[in-house]
Design an enzyme around this catalytic site. Structure first.
Site, PDB file in Angstrom:
ATOM      1  N   CYS A 115       0.864  -1.187   0.000  1.00 29.16           N
ATOM      2  CA  CYS A 115       0.000   0.000   0.000  1.00 29.16           C
ATOM      3  C   CYS A 115       0.898   1.234   0.000  1.00 29.16           C
ATOM      4  O   CYS A 115       0.785   2.118   0.853  1.00 29.16           O
ATOM      5  CB  CYS A 115      -0.957   0.007   1.177  1.00 29.16           C
ATOM      6  SG  CYS A 115      -1.961  -1.491   1.324  1.00 29.16           S
ATOM      7  N   ALA A 116       1.808   1.279  -0.963  1.00 29.61           N
ATOM      8  CA  ALA A 116       2.936   2.215  -0.929  1.00 29.61           C
ATOM      9  C   ALA A 116       2.601   3.637  -1.352  1.00 29.61           C
ATOM     10  O   ALA A 116       3.256   4.587  -0.895  1.00 29.61           O
ATOM     11  CB  ALA A 116       4.052   1.685  -1.823  1.00 29.61           C
ATOM     12  N   ALA A 117       1.671   3.817  -2.272  1.00 27.95           N
ATOM     13  CA  ALA A 117       1.406   5.152  -2.805  1.00 27.95           C
ATOM     14  C   ALA A 117       0.842   6.056  -1.706  1.00 27.95           C
ATOM     15  O   ALA A 117       0.152   5.567  -0.799  1.00 27.95           O
ATOM     16  CB  ALA A 117       0.424   5.047  -3.969  1.00 27.95           C
ATOM     17  N   PRO A 118       1.170   7.365  -1.763  1.00 29.55           N
ATOM     18  CA  PRO A 118       1.865   8.088  -2.839  1.00 29.55           C
ATOM     19  C   PRO A 118       3.392   8.065  -2.774  1.00 29.55           C
ATOM     20  O   PRO A 118       4.048   8.681  -3.592  1.00 29.55           O
ATOM     21  CB  PRO A 118       1.351   9.513  -2.664  1.00 29.55           C
ATOM     22  CG  PRO A 118       1.106   9.649  -1.209  1.00 29.55           C
ATOM     23  CD  PRO A 118       0.598   8.302  -0.756  1.00 29.55           C
ATOM     24  N   GLY A 119       3.972   7.376  -1.776  1.00 33.27           N
ATOM     25  CA  GLY A 119       5.397   7.114  -1.864  1.00 33.27           C
ATOM     26  C   GLY A 119       6.297   7.711  -0.811  1.00 33.27           C
ATOM     27  O   GLY A 119       7.519   7.560  -0.909  1.00 33.27           O
TER      28      GLY A 119
ATOM     29  N   LYS B  50       6.828   6.764   2.306  1.00 33.10           N
ATOM     30  CA  LYS B  50       7.561   5.713   3.026  1.00 33.10           C
ATOM     31  C   LYS B  50       8.532   4.998   2.083  1.00 33.10           C
ATOM     32  O   LYS B  50       9.629   4.612   2.493  1.00 33.10           O
ATOM     33  CB  LYS B  50       6.563   4.750   3.660  1.00 33.10           C
ATOM     34  CG  LYS B  50       5.652   5.432   4.682  1.00 33.10           C
ATOM     35  CD  LYS B  50       4.569   4.507   5.193  1.00 33.10           C
ATOM     36  CE  LYS B  50       3.607   5.268   6.085  1.00 33.10           C
ATOM     37  NZ  LYS B  50       2.787   6.244   5.322  1.00 33.10           N
TER      38      LYS B  50
ATOM     39  N   ASP C  66       1.075  -1.316  -4.819  1.00 31.96           N
ATOM     40  CA  ASP C  66      -0.193  -0.636  -4.556  1.00 31.96           C
ATOM     41  C   ASP C  66      -1.211  -1.093  -5.593  1.00 31.96           C
ATOM     42  O   ASP C  66      -0.852  -1.451  -6.725  1.00 31.96           O
ATOM     43  CB  ASP C  66      -0.031   0.883  -4.608  1.00 31.96           C
ATOM     44  CG  ASP C  66      -1.137   1.611  -3.864  1.00 31.96           C
ATOM     45  OD1 ASP C  66      -0.910   1.970  -2.688  1.00 31.96           O
ATOM     46  OD2 ASP C  66      -2.219   1.816  -4.442  1.00 31.96           O
TER      47      ASP C  66
ATOM     48  N   ASP D 250       1.336  -0.485   5.490  1.00 29.97           N
ATOM     49  CA  ASP D 250       0.606   0.705   5.938  1.00 29.97           C
ATOM     50  C   ASP D 250      -0.812   0.539   5.405  1.00 29.97           C
ATOM     51  O   ASP D 250      -1.142   0.960   4.300  1.00 29.97           O
ATOM     52  CB  ASP D 250       1.270   1.975   5.391  1.00 29.97           C
ATOM     53  CG  ASP D 250       0.637   3.237   5.936  1.00 29.97           C
ATOM     54  OD1 ASP D 250       0.076   3.195   7.041  1.00 29.97           O
ATOM     55  OD2 ASP D 250       0.681   4.274   5.235  1.00 29.97           O
TER      56      ASP D 250
ATOM     57  N   CYS E 126      -3.235   4.988  10.040  1.00 31.67           N
ATOM     58  CA  CYS E 126      -3.411   6.370  10.511  1.00 31.67           C
ATOM     59  C   CYS E 126      -4.799   6.528  11.130  1.00 31.67           C
ATOM     60  O   CYS E 126      -5.466   7.542  10.961  1.00 31.67           O
ATOM     61  CB  CYS E 126      -3.180   7.375   9.383  1.00 31.67           C
ATOM     62  SG  CYS E 126      -4.208   7.114   7.916  1.00 31.67           S
TER      63      CYS E 126
END
Length: 473
Positions: free
Chosen positions: A288-292, A294, A309, A351, A404
């Protein structure tokens, strides 16, 4: 025009969203408004009204509606300050909608008809300018009337709009001062959850911090000197190591942007990837990397990153960010719940998608669009994603889970369930100093838990995050 007190919901003390028409009557001979030249300040407010209408009426996420708006010719024709004004008007109207509705209700006598057009967002934005943003009354009243006159369905309410806006300009601030913003702006179900989890006093503090506009935080590349760049940017160096900007403006105009010295990332979000520790030379999957943000942090610290993602559109943004930062990562479009790369990783960062209740100060539309049912649905999704993520971790490797959200079902309870089902994983406590966190942000179990009020008021808060660090046997 008589003042009518807003009717209050007996359970939560919130006003029903009464909308009034002030007696506007549709005539069979009514004609649609004729095109007229735009006056100063009108184009920005026209876009703000359309954007707010998309969020409130069509239930579009603010980020999605904003992305579409920024690609329009009308937006691109605006000066930089007017582009910022569009966002400010919409965010303020969403953040303080409950209070603004209560102010407007004092001057609206009858419910508005269904075919009101964009009258409601026009009135909300007008009230926000007058009662919250202290903008010149004469200009706000005139522009609000002009907005109504240009709307095909709302134009017959021009006299009502003039009268209501004038009354708000005279009494709006004093009425607003006597209202309980926490009770009116935060949904009753959400405030009750926070009270149960954190106690009544802390829940109000969390809510109050969530209702304030979030500043822009920057994460620096490891090679950059934080003190020097804080000085160059006239920003504040936070205890976490992030730089908090003291004023807004176009990101492209901020020193260091073109050189890839920094990227935008809330100070709490910047802590998540640090929970993996030293990643130099490690094979890391960022799920779930986007928007990037991390991904950038991991790559800049020497990790070999595979960024995954589901959204192709969001991955395009990730690739653009990495290119600007001169960083490398393998980028994969896939469903995290079923992704099978045919290998395991030294570390996996998940994430997970969540209710995002820790980021309301950046996403005020969440106050209007999230429901308690979303938390149950997303918790089930997180469980599914964790199940696949744990399969991707090599023996002896790390799994870092984060959300979050402020809700325990998406954080502490999720990890407790996971550990009870997976005896081959154990919790590895997070060391506050090693990631730049304050000591009291670490829970008794050794996880990271930041809350929106976790920084002193003068530092303007921080996003709410939960992070757990798990080691595989």
């Amino acid at each position: 025009m008589d003042q009518a007190k807003p009717h209050r919901d007996k359970k939560h003390g919130q006003p029903h969203r009464r909308q009034g028409d002030g007696g506007g009557r549709k005539s069979a001979a009514a004609k649609p408004p004729q095109a007229r030249p735009a006056r100063a300040g009108l184009p920005a407010r026209l876009l703000a009204v359309k954007l707010l209408d998309a969020v409130l009426t069509r239930n579009q996420p603010l980020d999605q509606a904003w992305a579409k708006t920024t690609q329009s010719p009308e937006f691109k024709a605006l000066e930089a300050r007017d582009r910022g004004l569009v966002r400010l008007l919409v965010a303020t109207s969403l953040r303080r909608e409950g209070e603004l509705e209560a102010v407007l209700a004092r001057f609206l006598e009858k419910p508005l008809p269904a075919d009101q057009g964009r009258l409601r967002p026009i009135l909300l934005i007008g009230a926000a300018q007058l009662a919250c943003l202290d903008m010149p009354a004469h200009a706000v009243v005139d522009l609000s009337v002009e907005l109504v006159r240009r709307d095909r369905q709302a134009h017959r309410f021009d006299k009502l709009t003039n009268a209501v806006m004038r009354r708000v300009s005279e009494q709006g601030k004093s009425i607003l001062a006597g209202l309980d913003g926490v009770q009116l702006n935060v949904p009753g179900w959400l405030l009750a959850r926070w009270e149960k989890t954190y106690g009544a006093e802390r829940a109000r503090a969390i809510a109050a911090a969530s209702l304030k506009e979030a500043p822009v935080d920057l994460t620096l590349s490891p090679a950059a000197d934080a003190g020097d760049w804080a000085s160059k940017l006239s920003g504040m160096l936070l205890p976490t190591g992030s730089i908090r900007l003291s004023q807004g403006g176009a990101l492209e105009d901020i020193p260091g942007y073109a050189d890839g010295v920094w990227w935008v990332q809330d100070a709490a979000a910047a802590l998540v990837s640090r929970a993996l520790g030293d990643v130099t030379g490690l094979d890391v999957a960022d799920l779930c990397a986007a928007p990037g943000g991390k991904t950038a942090s991991l790559a800049s610290r020497g990790a070999k990153v595979t960024a995954v993602d589901l959204s192709e559109a969001r991955l395009s943004r990730l690739k653009a960010n990495l290119q600007r930062l001169n960083l490398q990562a393998d980028v994969v479009a896939a469903d995290i719940a079923t992704w099978e790369p045919g290998k395991t990783f030294d570390a996996v960062l998940l994430d997970a998608p969540c209710s995002a209740t820790g980021t309301i100060r950046r996403h005020p539309d969440l106050l209007r669009q999230k429901t308690e049912a979303d938390i149950e649905r997303l918790s089930a999704l997180q469980t599914q994603l964790l199940e696949n993520a744990q399969r991707l971790v090599r023996p002896g490797g790390l799994l870092v889970y984060s959300t979050c959200s402020l809700e325990p079902e998406e954080g502490e309870a999720q990890i407790a369930r996971f550990l009870s089902a997976h005896s081959d994983f154990r919790r590895e406590p997070i060391d506050a100093g090693s990631i730049g966190a304050l000591p009291d942000w670490i829970t008794p179990d050794g996880d990271l838990r930041t809350l929106p009020d976790a920084l002193p008021p003068e530092l303007s808060g921080i996003d709410g995050f939960y992070v757990a660090r798990l080691r595989k046997a």
